[in-house]
Design an enzyme around this catalytic site. Structure first.
Site, PDB file in Angstrom:
ATOM      1  N   ASP A 101       0.400  -1.205  -0.085  1.00 46.45           N
ATOM      2  CA  ASP A 101       0.154   0.270  -0.308  1.00 46.45           C
ATOM      3  C   ASP A 101       0.939   0.994   0.034  1.00 46.45           C
ATOM      4  O   ASP A 101       0.451   1.977  -0.295  1.00 46.45           O
ATOM      5  CB  ASP A 101      -1.016   0.043   1.123  1.00 46.45           C
ATOM      6  CG  ASP A 101      -2.058  -0.597   1.011  1.00 46.45           C
ATOM      7  OD1 ASP A 101      -2.104  -1.142  -0.137  1.00 46.45           O
ATOM      8  OD2 ASP A 101      -3.461  -1.131   2.285  1.00 46.45           O
TER       9      ASP A 101
ATOM     10  N   HIS B 100      -5.715   8.008   6.566  1.00 47.58           N
ATOM     11  CA  HIS B 100      -5.468   6.785   7.873  1.00 47.58           C
ATOM     12  C   HIS B 100      -4.348   6.528   8.127  1.00 47.58           C
ATOM     13  O   HIS B 100      -3.872   5.630   9.125  1.00 47.58           O
ATOM     14  CB  HIS B 100      -5.158   5.615   5.980  1.00 47.58           C
ATOM     15  CG  HIS B 100      -5.975   5.271   5.329  1.00 47.58           C
ATOM     16  ND1 HIS B 100      -7.538   4.723   5.666  1.00 47.58           N
ATOM     17  CD2 HIS B 100      -7.128   5.308   4.565  1.00 47.58           C
ATOM     18  CE1 HIS B 100      -8.187   4.766   5.732  1.00 47.58           C
ATOM     19  NE2 HIS B 100      -7.961   4.385   4.146  1.00 47.58           N
TER      20      HIS B 100
ATOM     21  N   GLY C  47      -2.237   2.661   4.787  1.00 47.45           N
ATOM     22  CA  GLY C  47      -3.726   3.215   3.062  1.00 47.45           C
ATOM     23  C   GLY C  47      -2.726   4.532   2.201  1.00 47.45           C
ATOM     24  O   GLY C  47      -4.041   5.099   2.683  1.00 47.45           O
TER      25      GLY C  47
ATOM     26  N   HIS D 186     -13.763   4.712   2.967  1.00 43.26           N
ATOM     27  CA  HIS D 186     -12.632   3.930   3.852  1.00 43.26           C
ATOM     28  C   HIS D 186     -12.413   4.718   4.673  1.00 43.26           C
ATOM     29  O   HIS D 186     -12.922   5.989   5.048  1.00 43.26           O
ATOM     30  CB  HIS D 186     -11.914   4.038   3.198  1.00 43.26           C
ATOM     31  CG  HIS D 186     -10.802   2.695   1.899  1.00 43.26           C
ATOM     32  ND1 HIS D 186     -11.606   3.632   0.599  1.00 43.26           N
ATOM     33  CD2 HIS D 186     -11.297   1.464   1.903  1.00 43.26           C
ATOM     34  CE1 HIS D 186     -10.729   2.540   0.274  1.00 43.26           C
ATOM     35  NE2 HIS D 186     -10.881   1.322   0.620  1.00 43.26           N
TER      36      HIS D 186
ATOM     37  N   ASP E  18     -13.883   7.929  -3.311  1.00 36.08           N
ATOM     38  CA  ASP E  18     -13.744   6.084  -3.784  1.00 36.08           C
ATOM     39  C   ASP E  18     -15.327   5.077  -3.710  1.00 36.08           C
ATOM     40  O   ASP E  18     -15.675   4.399  -3.575  1.00 36.08           O
ATOM     41  CB  ASP E  18     -12.767   5.246  -3.349  1.00 36.08           C
ATOM     42  CG  ASP E  18     -12.781   6.399  -1.775  1.00 36.08           C
ATOM     43  OD1 ASP E  18     -13.850   6.668  -0.842  1.00 36.08           O
ATOM     44  OD2 ASP E  18     -11.641   5.904  -1.523  1.00 36.08           O
TER      45      ASP E  18
HETATM   46 ZN   LIG Z   1     -10.636   5.885   0.222  1.00 39.35          ZN
END
Ligand SMILES: [Zn+2]
Ligand SMILES: [Zn+2]
Length: 666
Positions: free
Chosen positions: A112, A165, A173, A203, A290
């Site tokens: 990632d 993140h 992330g 997320h 996203d």
């Molecule tokens: Zn995201």
């Protein structure tokens, strides 16, 4: 250093600095800075932004080590700095492996978030941008000086920000430094302000939540695809904060394949109510797009309509509760050319109050469609694996999406139902009851009957009652079914702030409640027109769906009128109608719903007061497995079963509150 931040008629700025494009993990990585180039190109060609408008620039700069340390551990920052230096030529295989293993302990490495040269500089620059943006709307020196208050921006959009993140001690992330958390931490140390952080990325906003998990001055709200299937796996409803921060972390995990309508229902059921109860001074929002159906990394299924609604809500709340103070950040978004540029252009148009052109500029499409085609080929396989058939739609020609590209999901009903249960649970858990009453959920149990008709069967004479109550501080007028016209003439006494932290807001809350046909409002006020107490009675919220004849009662008495027996008299007066005997009444006290600081007593003491007050009207305290109530010893559930309620209903109610499956029921 070249900088661009454009003033507009609405006092809004878009922050971008070419150095931010160095946030680049290399070819093949899903997060690619070309999405920002495509965004700015779209903004310029659409006439929404001009990079040469530099005359009121904000003092952009990288965040200092000291500022980064507000959130990140010193050894982590040192590691990022060290790993930013390109590897010297001629290092041995062993040394290289050792360095890679060490990097991995900080979350940096294959996968990632690879360790890339220069990443400290660019990540610090992005954190600095968000810090300057937030400082500018807060009027802090780091945000620059302005000739007049009018010139200070009220809204700032920083598309490169939103690296949500990143954790104190490690990268995660695609995120190295947590720009939102650094900026918010800077505001916390420089002001008394409270910050509402709203994370719309698909997320979970885990890094920001973690940074302020025990901080009551920051409410983090994250709407995200459930962590059951998606990175980072956290973001469950019961993650509500810790210590004095309990009740200030809000998580709304949504089902995979959630579409616009369900998303909007959840959004509207929660955000305005949370903003009213938290009373923030500024909003920081992350607009990771996203969530869009075409995104290759997630399973949410929004169109631009859903995305547009998010930013409208954020914008409205900023004006309603924060005098316009709003910083919007980018975040995720991995359909780099079809989704990110349009989503964030819509955001900028909303923020700067400019109309969007009907079509995407043709030159823009000519430039970016080939870029999309090049990646579409290799992504096609993955998208099919994600079940995202709609991703095969062609390159868009308008800002809005075409309905035909978004056929209904086969499980639409079940998905909406589950999301509705989740929102109901979050409301029950984290929105104080009177605020829930002011912002009712979409449906109540007797949609054909308002609460007034229920309490006043046909033929009963006086619709509204009043009574004079003598106290040591003077007489008070008690009235039930207070109409909005009456509430408008009254004011909230200074000690009335238990649920919204400010008397003016409490007044606004009561006015909203008075307008609701589903809520009965009983007030105690002075002859001079100051409200010192209130009782509300309304249909149980969506969380209690399936139970009949269940109603919720709340009470508040001004802190300056305490100890005079007003609560007891007011509650007795509000519940004196004979029709109440057909109802199961409950009252819930959750410690984090109360303005404990403002009330000047401990949650335990407040709980005792409530228990005694309700006991005087025949309420009995009940043990319950309801996760919201059982979470904290200061929480309480009080119940009064009316004399005419049949045994079956009563049993149903008690079996619900004692069901061990409460947690998994939804
Ligand atoms: Zn995201
Ligand atoms: Zn505005």
């Amino acid at each position: 250093m070249y900088m661009a931040d454009t003033p507009t008629h609405a006092g809004s700025r878009l922050l971008f600095e070419p150095g931010e494009l160095d946030y680049d993990f290399g070819p093949g990585h899903p997060l690619h800075p070309s999405r920002l180039v495509a965004l700015l190109d779209l903004l310029e060609r659409s006439g929404l932004w001009r990079r040469e408008d530099e005359h009121t620039r904000l003092p952009l700069r990288p965040a200092t080590i000291e500022e980064l340390s507000l959130v990140h551990r010193p050894d982590y920052i040192a590691a990022v700095q060290q790993l930013s230096i390109p590897e010297e030529a001629g290092v041995s295989q062993g040394e290289r492996e050792e360095r890679a293993a060490w990097a991995l302990t900080y979350g940096l490495g294959e996968g990632d978030t690879p360790a890339v040269p220069g990443m400290h500089e660019v990540a610090a620059r992005i954190a600095g941008g968000t810090l300057v943006a937030l400082s500018a709307v807060m009027g802090l020196p780091e945000g620059g000086t302005f000739a007049s208050e009018d010139e200070r921006p009220r809204h700032v959009f920083h598309p490169a920000g939103g690296l949500h993140h990143a954790m104190a001690e490690r990268a995660s992330g695609f995120c190295v430094y947590n720009d939102s958390a650094v900026a918010i931490a800077h505001v916390l140390r420089s002001t008394e302000a409270k910050v509402l952080y709203v994370d719309f990325d698909a997320h979970h906003g885990d890094g920001v939540q973690r940074a302020f998990y025990d901080e009551p001055r920051v409410m983090t709200v994250s709407l995200h695809e459930t962590g059951r299937y998606l990175f980072p796996g956290t973001g469950d409803v019961l993650e509500v904060g810790d210590g004095s921060g309990r009740g200030y972390a809000v998580n709304v995990p949504l089902e995979p394949f959630t579409e616009d309508d369900s998303y909007l229902e959840v959004l509207h059921a929660l955000l305005p109510a949370l903003a009213m109860s938290f009373a923030p001074d500024v909003i920081v929002s992350v607009h990771g797009c996203d969530t869009h159906a075409w995104d290759p990394l997630t399973h949410l299924h929004l169109s631009m309509r859903g995305i547009q609604a998010q930013l409208r809500v954020a914008h409205q709340l900023a004006h309603s509760y924060c005098q316009g103070r709003w910083v919007a950040l980018g975040g995720g978004g991995y359909d780099l050319y079809r989704v990110v540029p349009r989503a964030w252009a819509i955001l900028w148009a909303e923020m700067s109050e400019q109309p969007l052109p009907a079509h995407l500029p043709e030159e823009w499409i000519r430039r970016w469609r080939p870029a999309w085609l090049a990646v579409a080929e290799e992504e096609a396989g993955e998208e099919q694996a994600m079940g995202k058939a709609a991703a095969r739609a062609d390159f868009p020609t308008t800002f809005e999406d075409r309905a035909e590209d978004f056929p209904a999901q086969p499980r639409r009903w079940a998905i909406s139902h589950t999301n509705r249960r989740t929102a109901a649970f979050v409301r029950q858990l984290l929105v104080p009851p009177p605020v829930r009453h002011a912002f009712p959920s979409t449906r109540h149990q007797s949609p054909m009957t308002g609460i007034f008709d229920l309490l006043h069967p046909r033929g009963s004479e006086t619709p509204s009652r009043s009574k004079i109550l003598e106290t040591h501080k003077g007489p008070l007028l008690l009235r039930d079914f207070c109409p909005p016209s009456l509430v408008e003439r009254l004011t909230a006494e200074s000690g009335l702030h238990a649920f919204t932290r400010l008397p003016e807001r409490e007044h606004q809350l009561l006015l909203t409640i008075a307008h609701s046909p589903d809520c009965a409002l009983t007030l105690a006020h002075t002859p001079a027109g100051e409200i010192v107490g209130e009782v509300t009675l309304t249909f149980a919220d969506d969380w209690w769906e399936g139970l009949e004849h269940v109603y919720e009662v709340t009470i508040e008495v001004s802190t300056t009128w305490r100890g005079l027996g007003i609560g007891r008299e007011l509650l007795a007066f509000a519940l004196e109608l004979d029709t109440v005997e057909d109802m199961i009444l409950f009252a819930m006290g959750l410690s984090w719903h109360w303005d404990i600081e403002g009330l000047g007593i401990t949650p335990q003491r407040y709980r005792e007061l409530i228990a005694r007050l309700f006991a005087s009207q025949g309420f009995v305290e009940h043990a319950t497995t309801e996760p919201n109530i059982s979470m904290e010893p200061a929480n309480i559930l009080l119940v009064r079963v009316g004399k005419r309620v049949d045994q079956h209903m009563t049993n149903q109610f008690f079996s619900r509150i004692l069901s061990p499956s409460n947690l998994s029921r939804w």
